[in-house]
Design a protein around this motif. Structure first.
Motif, PDB file in Angstrom:
ATOM      1  N   ASN A  53       0.864  -1.175   0.000  1.00 38.89           N
ATOM      2  CA  ASN A  53       0.000   0.000   0.000  1.00 38.89           C
ATOM      3  C   ASN A  53       0.906   1.233   0.000  1.00 38.89           C
ATOM      4  O   ASN A  53       1.594   1.494   0.985  1.00 38.89           O
ATOM      5  CB  ASN A  53      -0.911  -0.009   1.224  1.00 38.89           C
ATOM      6  N   LEU A  54       0.915   1.964  -1.108  1.00 41.15           N
ATOM      7  CA  LEU A  54       1.779   3.131  -1.251  1.00 41.15           C
ATOM      8  C   LEU A  54       0.950   4.393  -1.390  1.00 41.15           C
ATOM      9  O   LEU A  54      -0.175   4.361  -1.883  1.00 41.15           O
ATOM     10  CB  LEU A  54       2.675   2.982  -2.486  1.00 41.15           C
ATOM     11  N   THR A  55       1.523   5.503  -0.957  1.00 42.68           N
ATOM     12  CA  THR A  55       0.909   6.813  -1.139  1.00 42.68           C
ATOM     13  C   THR A  55       1.801   7.612  -2.065  1.00 42.68           C
ATOM     14  O   THR A  55       3.009   7.722  -1.830  1.00 42.68           O
ATOM     15  CB  THR A  55       0.766   7.556   0.212  1.00 42.68           C
ATOM     16  N   TYR A  56       1.216   8.148  -3.133  1.00 42.69           N
ATOM     17  CA  TYR A  56       1.922   9.023  -4.058  1.00 42.69           C
ATOM     18  C   TYR A  56       1.568  10.457  -3.683  1.00 42.69           C
ATOM     19  O   TYR A  56       0.395  10.776  -3.511  1.00 42.69           O
ATOM     20  CB  TYR A  56       1.487   8.766  -5.501  1.00 42.69           C
ATOM     21  N   GLU A  57       2.591  11.324  -3.558  1.00 38.77           N
ATOM     22  CA  GLU A  57       2.367  12.727  -3.214  1.00 38.77           C
ATOM     23  C   GLU A  57       3.085  13.629  -4.198  1.00 38.77           C
ATOM     24  O   GLU A  57       4.191  13.304  -4.646  1.00 38.77           O
ATOM     25  CB  GLU A  57       2.925  13.046  -1.818  1.00 38.77           C
ATOM     26  N   ALA A  58       2.464  14.758  -4.503  1.00 36.83           N
ATOM     27  CA  ALA A  58       3.082  15.779  -5.346  1.00 36.83           C
ATOM     28  C   ALA A  58       2.877  17.129  -4.683  1.00 36.83           C
ATOM     29  O   ALA A  58       1.824  17.379  -4.081  1.00 36.83           O
ATOM     30  CB  ALA A  58       2.449  15.782  -6.737  1.00 36.83           C
ATOM     31  N   ALA A  59       3.880  17.995  -4.785  1.00 38.04           N
ATOM     32  CA  ALA A  59       3.793  19.323  -4.184  1.00 38.04           C
ATOM     33  C   ALA A  59       4.541  20.325  -5.058  1.00 38.04           C
ATOM     34  O   ALA A  59       5.464  19.965  -5.800  1.00 38.04           O
ATOM     35  CB  ALA A  59       4.384  19.322  -2.781  1.00 38.04           C
ATOM     36  N   ALA A  60       4.130  21.588  -4.957  1.00 39.43           N
ATOM     37  CA  ALA A  60       4.821  22.662  -5.667  1.00 39.43           C
ATOM     38  C   ALA A  60       5.993  23.128  -4.818  1.00 39.43           C
ATOM     39  O   ALA A  60       5.875  23.280  -3.606  1.00 39.43           O
ATOM     40  CB  ALA A  60       3.866  23.816  -5.923  1.00 39.43           C
ATOM     41  N   ARG A  81      -2.836   8.595 -15.870  1.00 38.20           N
ATOM     42  CA  ARG A  81      -2.389   9.920 -16.292  1.00 38.20           C
ATOM     43  C   ARG A  81      -3.487  10.906 -15.975  1.00 38.20           C
ATOM     44  O   ARG A  81      -4.620  10.771 -16.444  1.00 38.20           O
ATOM     45  CB  ARG A  81      -2.085   9.933 -17.781  1.00 38.20           C
ATOM     46  N   LEU A  82      -3.139  11.899 -15.176  1.00 34.66           N
ATOM     47  CA  LEU A  82      -4.075  12.957 -14.805  1.00 34.66           C
ATOM     48  C   LEU A  82      -3.643  14.238 -15.495  1.00 34.66           C
ATOM     49  O   LEU A  82      -2.446  14.503 -15.642  1.00 34.66           O
ATOM     50  CB  LEU A  82      -4.075  13.176 -13.292  1.00 34.66           C
ATOM     51  N   GLY A  83      -4.597  15.050 -15.889  1.00 33.44           N
ATOM     52  CA  GLY A  83      -4.301  16.342 -16.492  1.00 33.44           C
ATOM     53  C   GLY A  83      -3.898  17.344 -15.422  1.00 33.44           C
ATOM     54  O   GLY A  83      -3.401  16.982 -14.357  1.00 33.44           O
ATOM     55  N   ALA A  84      -4.139  18.602 -15.691  1.00 31.54           N
ATOM     56  CA  ALA A  84      -3.775  19.674 -14.758  1.00 31.54           C
ATOM     57  C   ALA A  84      -4.496  19.478 -13.420  1.00 31.54           C
ATOM     58  O   ALA A  84      -5.695  19.240 -13.377  1.00 31.54           O
ATOM     59  CB  ALA A  84      -4.130  21.022 -15.360  1.00 31.54           C
ATOM     60  N   ILE A  85      -3.730  19.549 -12.346  1.00 27.25           N
ATOM     61  CA  ILE A  85      -4.301  19.427 -10.999  1.00 27.25           C
ATOM     62  C   ILE A  85      -3.658  20.452 -10.075  1.00 27.25           C
ATOM     63  O   ILE A  85      -2.545  20.934 -10.322  1.00 27.25           O
ATOM     64  CB  ILE A  85      -4.108  18.014 -10.402  1.00 27.25           C
ATOM     65  N   ARG A  86      -4.365  20.768  -9.032  1.00 33.45           N
ATOM     66  CA  ARG A  86      -3.867  21.704  -8.023  1.00 33.45           C
ATOM     67  C   ARG A  86      -2.982  20.945  -7.045  1.00 33.45           C
ATOM     68  O   ARG A  86      -3.273  19.816  -6.668  1.00 33.45           O
ATOM     69  CB  ARG A  86      -5.049  22.332  -7.291  1.00 33.45           C
ATOM     70  N   LEU A  87      -1.889  21.564  -6.634  1.00 35.07           N
ATOM     71  CA  LEU A  87      -0.957  20.953  -5.681  1.00 35.07           C
ATOM     72  C   LEU A  87      -1.115  21.613  -4.321  1.00 35.07           C
ATOM     73  O   LEU A  87      -1.435  22.790  -4.256  1.00 35.07           O
ATOM     74  CB  LEU A  87       0.479  21.116  -6.190  1.00 35.07           C
ATOM     75  N   PRO A  88      -0.911  20.930  -3.240  1.00 33.81           N
ATOM     76  CA  PRO A  88      -0.437  19.556  -3.103  1.00 33.81           C
ATOM     77  C   PRO A  88      -1.545  18.551  -3.457  1.00 33.81           C
ATOM     78  O   PRO A  88      -2.734  18.838  -3.353  1.00 33.81           O
ATOM     79  CB  PRO A  88      -0.035  19.432  -1.638  1.00 33.81           C
ATOM     80  N   TRP A  89      -1.099  17.362  -3.864  1.00 25.86           N
ATOM     81  CA  TRP A  89      -1.986  16.293  -4.295  1.00 25.86           C
ATOM     82  C   TRP A  89      -1.437  14.975  -3.755  1.00 25.86           C
ATOM     83  O   TRP A  89      -0.223  14.813  -3.597  1.00 25.86           O
ATOM     84  CB  TRP A  89      -2.022  16.254  -5.823  1.00 25.86           C
ATOM     85  N   HIS A  90      -2.326  14.017  -3.482  1.00 27.01           N
ATOM     86  CA  HIS A  90      -1.882  12.678  -3.077  1.00 27.01           C
ATOM     87  C   HIS A  90      -2.963  11.656  -3.413  1.00 27.01           C
ATOM     88  O   HIS A  90      -4.132  12.003  -3.566  1.00 27.01           O
ATOM     89  CB  HIS A  90      -1.531  12.632  -1.585  1.00 27.01           C
ATOM     90  N   THR A  91      -2.543  10.416  -3.534  1.00 27.33           N
ATOM     91  CA  THR A  91      -3.465   9.303  -3.734  1.00 27.33           C
ATOM     92  C   THR A  91      -2.819   8.034  -3.196  1.00 27.33           C
ATOM     93  O   THR A  91      -1.586   7.970  -3.087  1.00 27.33           O
ATOM     94  CB  THR A  91      -3.858   9.123  -5.221  1.00 27.33           C
TER      95      THR A  91
END
Length: 160
Positions: free
Chosen positions: A52-59, A86-96
């Motif tokens: 079980n992994l969490t992917y995170e993205a931040a500006a 593949r996701l298009g434009a998203i607001r950061l921070p983001w995680h799933t």
């Protein structure tokens, strides 16, 4: 002729009961030790092992949006097939959260919007960072990648 008195029969019954109880206790304790040291093998036999992994993205700088986010996961832990979302434009921070099979590659790529810089992280069980990355220059994507442990429930510790 052997003694058939009630006390003699009671003694033999008590001895059998104690011996049987001791054997049962040994079987239970032995079974627990076997399970402790062979659980990974049992899980490999049954199949369906995934992390079980969490992917995170931040500006990091610039626009707090990502132009695109791609990440890899296994929709079915009983099959080796993986899917790249593949996701298009998203607001950061983001995680799933996503499941990635044992011994498979977990990968994430975050493309910044414009000339921004972004970062990414992959966390094990939402706590332990197992991969991280950052845009090497403005406008370039951040990439995180790790090959998951092939042994269920035993993720290696980071080298010192």
């Amino acid at each position: 002729m052997p003694d058939q008195s009630p006390s003699s029969r009671r003694f033999r019954a008590d001895s059998c009961f104690v011996t049987g109880g001791a054997l049962l206790a040994l079987l239970v304790v032995g079974g627990l030790f076997w399970a402790k040291y062979n659980m990974s093998t049992v899980k490999e036999w049954r199949g369906g092992n995934a992390w079980n992994l969490t992917y995170e993205a931040a500006a990091v700088s610039g626009d707090p949006r990502a132009a695109a986010v791609r990440y890899r996961h296994n929709p079915d832990s009983f099959r080796k097939d993986f899917r790249d979302e593949r996701l298009g434009a998203i607001r950061l921070p983001w995680h799933t959260e996503a499941n990635v099979n044992t011994g498979a590659v977990a990968r994430m790529e975050v493309a910044p919007a414009g000339e921004g810089q972004v970062s990414c992280r992959i966390l094990l069980d939402g706590v332990r960072v197992v991969a991280e990355g950052r845009s090497p220059a403005p406008g370039e994507p951040a990439v995180c990648e790790v090959t998951t442990s092939s042994t269920p429930e035993k993720w290696p510790t980071k080298p010192s």
